[in-house]
Design a protein around this motif. Sequence first.
Motif, PDB file in Angstrom:
ATOM      1  N   LEU A 165      68.909  44.912  33.398  1.00 33.15           N
ATOM      2  CA  LEU A 165      68.208  45.585  33.054  1.00 33.15           C
ATOM      3  C   LEU A 165      67.994  46.107  31.099  1.00 33.15           C
ATOM      4  O   LEU A 165      67.335  45.691  30.500  1.00 33.15           O
TER       5      LEU A 165
ATOM      6  N   ILE B 167      65.178  44.499  28.885  1.00 32.99           N
ATOM      7  CA  ILE B 167      65.162  46.074  27.053  1.00 32.99           C
ATOM      8  C   ILE B 167      64.628  45.508  26.021  1.00 32.99           C
ATOM      9  O   ILE B 167      63.866  46.254  25.291  1.00 32.99           O
TER      10      ILE B 167
ATOM     11  N   ARG C 288      68.049  55.273  16.362  1.00 38.89           N
ATOM     12  CA  ARG C 288      67.899  53.711  17.000  1.00 38.89           C
ATOM     13  C   ARG C 288      68.699  54.229  18.340  1.00 38.89           C
ATOM     14  O   ARG C 288      68.363  53.362  19.253  1.00 38.89           O
TER      15      ARG C 288
ATOM     16  N   LEU D 212      66.067  55.828  20.313  1.00 34.67           N
ATOM     17  CA  LEU D 212      65.051  55.456  21.236  1.00 34.67           C
ATOM     18  C   LEU D 212      65.816  54.247  22.380  1.00 34.67           C
ATOM     19  O   LEU D 212      65.239  54.293  23.457  1.00 34.67           O
ATOM     20  N   GLU D 213      66.638  53.870  21.859  1.00 38.27           N
ATOM     21  CA  GLU D 213      67.732  52.914  22.940  1.00 38.27           C
ATOM     22  C   GLU D 213      67.520  53.451  23.936  1.00 38.27           C
ATOM     23  O   GLU D 213      67.120  52.816  25.249  1.00 38.27           O
TER      24      GLU D 213
ATOM     25  N   VAL E 278      64.368  54.239  25.523  1.00 35.17           N
ATOM     26  CA  VAL E 278      63.311  53.279  26.283  1.00 35.17           C
ATOM     27  C   VAL E 278      63.511  52.775  28.179  1.00 35.17           C
ATOM     28  O   VAL E 278      62.942  52.118  28.103  1.00 35.17           O
ATOM     29  N   ALA E 279      65.546  52.799  27.804  1.00 38.87           N
ATOM     30  CA  ALA E 279      65.815  52.232  29.315  1.00 38.87           C
ATOM     31  C   ALA E 279      65.065  52.836  29.771  1.00 38.87           C
ATOM     32  O   ALA E 279      64.503  52.609  30.928  1.00 38.87           O
TER      33      ALA E 279
ATOM     34  N   VAL F 269      61.454  51.732  30.763  1.00 41.27           N
ATOM     35  CA  VAL F 269      60.887  50.784  31.100  1.00 41.27           C
ATOM     36  C   VAL F 269      62.283  50.692  32.591  1.00 41.27           C
ATOM     37  O   VAL F 269      61.202  49.899  33.726  1.00 41.27           O
ATOM     38  N   ALA F 270      62.570  51.201  32.724  1.00 36.99           N
ATOM     39  CA  ALA F 270      63.161  51.123  34.389  1.00 36.99           C
ATOM     40  C   ALA F 270      62.355  52.046  35.319  1.00 36.99           C
ATOM     41  O   ALA F 270      62.035  51.521  36.461  1.00 36.99           O
TER      42      ALA F 270
ATOM     43  N   LEU G 279      69.774  53.922  37.222  1.00 41.25           N
ATOM     44  CA  LEU G 279      70.374  52.802  37.059  1.00 41.25           C
ATOM     45  C   LEU G 279      69.696  52.302  34.865  1.00 41.25           C
ATOM     46  O   LEU G 279      70.349  52.284  34.755  1.00 41.25           O
ATOM     47  N   GLY G 280      68.085  52.369  34.826  1.00 47.16           N
ATOM     48  CA  GLY G 280      67.959  53.183  33.202  1.00 47.16           C
ATOM     49  C   GLY G 280      68.682  53.932  32.579  1.00 47.16           C
ATOM     50  O   GLY G 280      69.341  53.723  31.359  1.00 47.16           O
TER      51      GLY G 280
ATOM     52  N   ALA H 164      71.527  54.753  33.238  1.00 42.75           N
ATOM     53  CA  ALA H 164      73.329  53.899  33.166  1.00 42.75           C
ATOM     54  C   ALA H 164      72.827  52.209  32.155  1.00 42.75           C
ATOM     55  O   ALA H 164      73.800  52.801  31.892  1.00 42.75           O
ATOM     56  N   ALA H 165      71.879  52.177  32.356  1.00 41.94           N
ATOM     57  CA  ALA H 165      71.827  51.074  31.099  1.00 41.94           C
ATOM     58  C   ALA H 165      71.386  51.523  29.478  1.00 41.94           C
ATOM     59  O   ALA H 165      71.879  50.601  28.655  1.00 41.94           O
TER      60      ALA H 165
ATOM     61  N   ASN I 180      73.587  50.863  26.460  1.00 36.38           N
ATOM     62  CA  ASN I 180      73.247  49.644  25.165  1.00 36.38           C
ATOM     63  C   ASN I 180      74.059  50.952  24.217  1.00 36.38           C
ATOM     64  O   ASN I 180      74.301  50.301  22.787  1.00 36.38           O
TER      65      ASN I 180
END
Lengths: 243, 118
Positions: A165, A169, B47, B50-51, B54-55, B58-59, B83-84, B86-87, B91
């Motif tokens: 993921l 992204i 930033r 945003l990280e 967006v994660a 998108v997830a 999951l998003g 977590a991702a 990040n």
Amino acid sequence: MAIEIKPLEQFTIERLVPLHPFGIDASFTNAALMMTIAAAAVCLLVIAGARAKALVPGRWQSIAEIGYEFIADMVETNAGHGGMAYFPFVFTLFMFILLGNLLGLVPYSFTFTSHIIVTFALAAVVFVGVTIIGFARHGLHFLSLFAPHGVPVALLVLLIPIELLSYFIRPFTLSIRLFANMLAGHTMLAIFAGFAASVPLFGILPLGVDVLLYFLELLVAVLQAYVFAILTCLYLRDALHLH
Amino acid sequence: MPPGDARDPLRDLERRLAAAGRDDARKTPARGADNGTTGSLLAFAWRIGLELVVAVAVAMALGWAFDRWLGTRPWGMIVMFFLGVAAGMVNVWRTVAGMGMAVGYRQGGTGERRDGED
């Protein structure tokens, strides 16, 4: 006294030369015009800068050389060994975005980097290209990027989806960062300009804010082009070296 | 110019450049350094935000697409939401740790990453 403020009007796409080959709308728009101008300006700058070949550079040669050395240094330190092969790509990308951002700050022009479709297309090129480079270099071993080293199998079940993921992204964060910065900045400029026009006497105050904002936007324009380029370098490094 | 002096202009230039460099070093440091960090810290904060956003976005979009495709509403979206998050956190952690937007935990081979200075 009511002057209508339309801060979003500046982002309107206009068809300058309507073209509809095979029923597809491929008109030459103001965005396309600005992209052409930006690309031509980059070529002109680099060609004119390189033509003199003076030992002591003049103005144009200085600009071209600073840009070249800046990106060459960035690619060398961030993309790692073998990254210099992709220097032309990163340099082109950086100059195109930089000129797009800066030309967009010229009054009455158009900022094509404030449209997500443009930035996403650029980010998608980077993403697809980097993925292809990764597979070409390492074959299926490239997939080990998603399985951290020395992690228990039980955790891998959870970690691999997360890694996948966060890999997918990338084009989104890359494109949204540039697009949102340009959109927000230009909208803000237009709003304060609208205030300045609609307030009779104290309009000088928002006008002053606008001038300051303009300098901030100049900084943002250069910074965002830099961020786009440096992240491209880091992604390249991942594809080339798998950490 | 006498023929023996062919290299003199260069040497003269070098001397003048060195002098100019010394002057510059004396004048600029404090102001420039301060401005740079303030600006880049603000950009850095943006930033990170945003990280994370967006994660998750998108997830969840992916989860919604999976649900539409496989007819598993609402489970795809729920799983992908976590999951998003977590991702996104991974990040953010990586960005803050100065390791860049890398995927994977292994350290780079040559030298440190120079990221997070936007």
